[in-house]
Design a protein around this motif. Structure first.
Motif, PDB file in Angstrom:
ATOM      1  N   GLU A  56      67.659 -39.226  57.201  1.00 53.58           N
ATOM      2  CA  GLU A  56      67.243 -38.485  58.239  1.00 53.58           C
ATOM      3  C   GLU A  56      65.989 -37.743  57.900  1.00 53.58           C
ATOM      4  O   GLU A  56      65.524 -37.090  58.803  1.00 53.58           O
ATOM      5  CB  GLU A  56      68.201 -37.364  58.251  1.00 53.58           C
ATOM      6  N   LEU A  57      65.181 -38.052  56.684  1.00 52.57           N
ATOM      7  CA  LEU A  57      64.160 -37.772  56.633  1.00 52.57           C
ATOM      8  C   LEU A  57      62.671 -38.643  56.656  1.00 52.57           C
ATOM      9  O   LEU A  57      63.028 -39.774  56.512  1.00 52.57           O
ATOM     10  CB  LEU A  57      64.036 -37.033  54.981  1.00 52.57           C
ATOM     11  N   LYS A  67      56.533 -31.599  51.879  1.00 51.58           N
ATOM     12  CA  LYS A  67      56.620 -31.376  53.288  1.00 51.58           C
ATOM     13  C   LYS A  67      57.246 -32.509  54.110  1.00 51.58           C
ATOM     14  O   LYS A  67      56.874 -33.519  53.721  1.00 51.58           O
ATOM     15  CB  LYS A  67      55.267 -30.894  53.966  1.00 51.58           C
ATOM     16  N   VAL A  68      58.161 -32.546  54.951  1.00 52.31           N
ATOM     17  CA  VAL A  68      58.958 -33.726  55.648  1.00 52.31           C
ATOM     18  C   VAL A  68      59.258 -33.174  57.075  1.00 52.31           C
ATOM     19  O   VAL A  68      58.749 -32.072  57.541  1.00 52.31           O
ATOM     20  CB  VAL A  68      60.194 -33.928  54.828  1.00 52.31           C
ATOM     21  N   ALA A 114      60.083 -29.255  57.767  1.00 49.61           N
ATOM     22  CA  ALA A 114      60.545 -28.779  57.106  1.00 49.61           C
ATOM     23  C   ALA A 114      60.133 -28.922  55.628  1.00 49.61           C
ATOM     24  O   ALA A 114      59.276 -29.743  55.303  1.00 49.61           O
ATOM     25  CB  ALA A 114      62.122 -29.278  56.971  1.00 49.61           C
ATOM     26  N   THR A 115      60.562 -28.208  54.456  1.00 49.84           N
ATOM     27  CA  THR A 115      60.264 -28.244  53.210  1.00 49.84           C
ATOM     28  C   THR A 115      61.538 -28.571  52.285  1.00 49.84           C
ATOM     29  O   THR A 115      62.401 -27.776  52.564  1.00 49.84           O
ATOM     30  CB  THR A 115      59.561 -27.105  52.694  1.00 49.84           C
ATOM     31  N   VAL A 124      66.936 -28.793  52.886  1.00 49.30           N
ATOM     32  CA  VAL A 124      65.562 -28.488  53.672  1.00 49.30           C
ATOM     33  C   VAL A 124      65.584 -27.314  54.101  1.00 49.30           C
ATOM     34  O   VAL A 124      66.581 -26.712  54.560  1.00 49.30           O
ATOM     35  CB  VAL A 124      65.069 -29.629  54.714  1.00 49.30           C
ATOM     36  N   ARG A 125      64.375 -26.557  54.242  1.00 54.13           N
ATOM     37  CA  ARG A 125      64.105 -25.171  54.959  1.00 54.13           C
ATOM     38  C   ARG A 125      63.071 -25.402  56.105  1.00 54.13           C
ATOM     39  O   ARG A 125      61.926 -26.068  55.841  1.00 54.13           O
ATOM     40  CB  ARG A 125      63.426 -24.146  53.889  1.00 54.13           C
ATOM     41  N   TYR A 126      63.696 -25.363  57.404  1.00 54.95           N
ATOM     42  CA  TYR A 126      62.836 -25.633  58.359  1.00 54.95           C
ATOM     43  C   TYR A 126      61.643 -24.595  58.603  1.00 54.95           C
ATOM     44  O   TYR A 126      61.883 -23.402  58.363  1.00 54.95           O
ATOM     45  CB  TYR A 126      63.631 -25.713  59.551  1.00 54.95           C
TER      46      TYR A 126
END
Length: 146
Positions: free
Chosen positions: A67-68, A15-16, A32-33, A45-47
């Motif tokens: 960006e993470l 998880k991020v 996101a994951t 990533v999937r939001y």
């Protein structure tokens, strides 16, 4: 001299939060994951809250590691904030940095704070459940600013 940046290698299912670079959204973060790890510090990533344009499912995007950031530490049950304290507010599907601009207000059995955003010069009321303690992600570590 600042300490060296710690490189973070994320794994699938981590998880991020993703920092937006879009105009009007700069500085906001979205949950996101990680769904895939690519070469050269890139991730898919999937939001959690952002959807495809047609609304058919969650938005998926390729992101550079810069960006993470990992999810910030949770502060259990923050019931009190003080004037000018930096906080993150959940609005428009993401987390936005603001400052507490009022004492706690009770209305309809719910607590609110007025939050000021210096990027938009707006002051908006938010319920306590949409406000979290702000932490800064610096050099690969979470820092709680006083």
């Amino acid at each position: 001299m600042r300490p060296p940046m710690k490189k973070i290698n994320y794994n699938v299912r981590d998880k991020v939060e993703v920092c937006s670079r879009e105009e009007g959204f700069v500085g906001s973060y979205y949950n996101a994951t990680i769904v895939s790890c690519l070469e050269k510090q890139k991730y898919v990533v999937r939001y959690k809250n952002l959807l495809l344009d047609d609304g058919s499912g969650p938005l998926t995007e390729t992101i550079y590691s810069r960006e993470l950031r990992p999810l910030p530490p949770r502060v259990r049950n923050p019931h009190e904030f003080h004037l000018n304290q930096k906080v993150d507010v959940f609005d428009n599907d993401g987390w936005w940095l603001g400052e507490i601009a009022s004492e706690k207000i009770c209305s309809d059995n719910c607590y609110y704070y007025k939050v000021y955003f210096n990027t938009t010069f707006e002051t908006i009321y938010y319920s306590l459940d949409r406000i979290r303690v702000h932490h800064e992600w610096r050099y690969g570590e979470w820092i709680l600013e006083a």
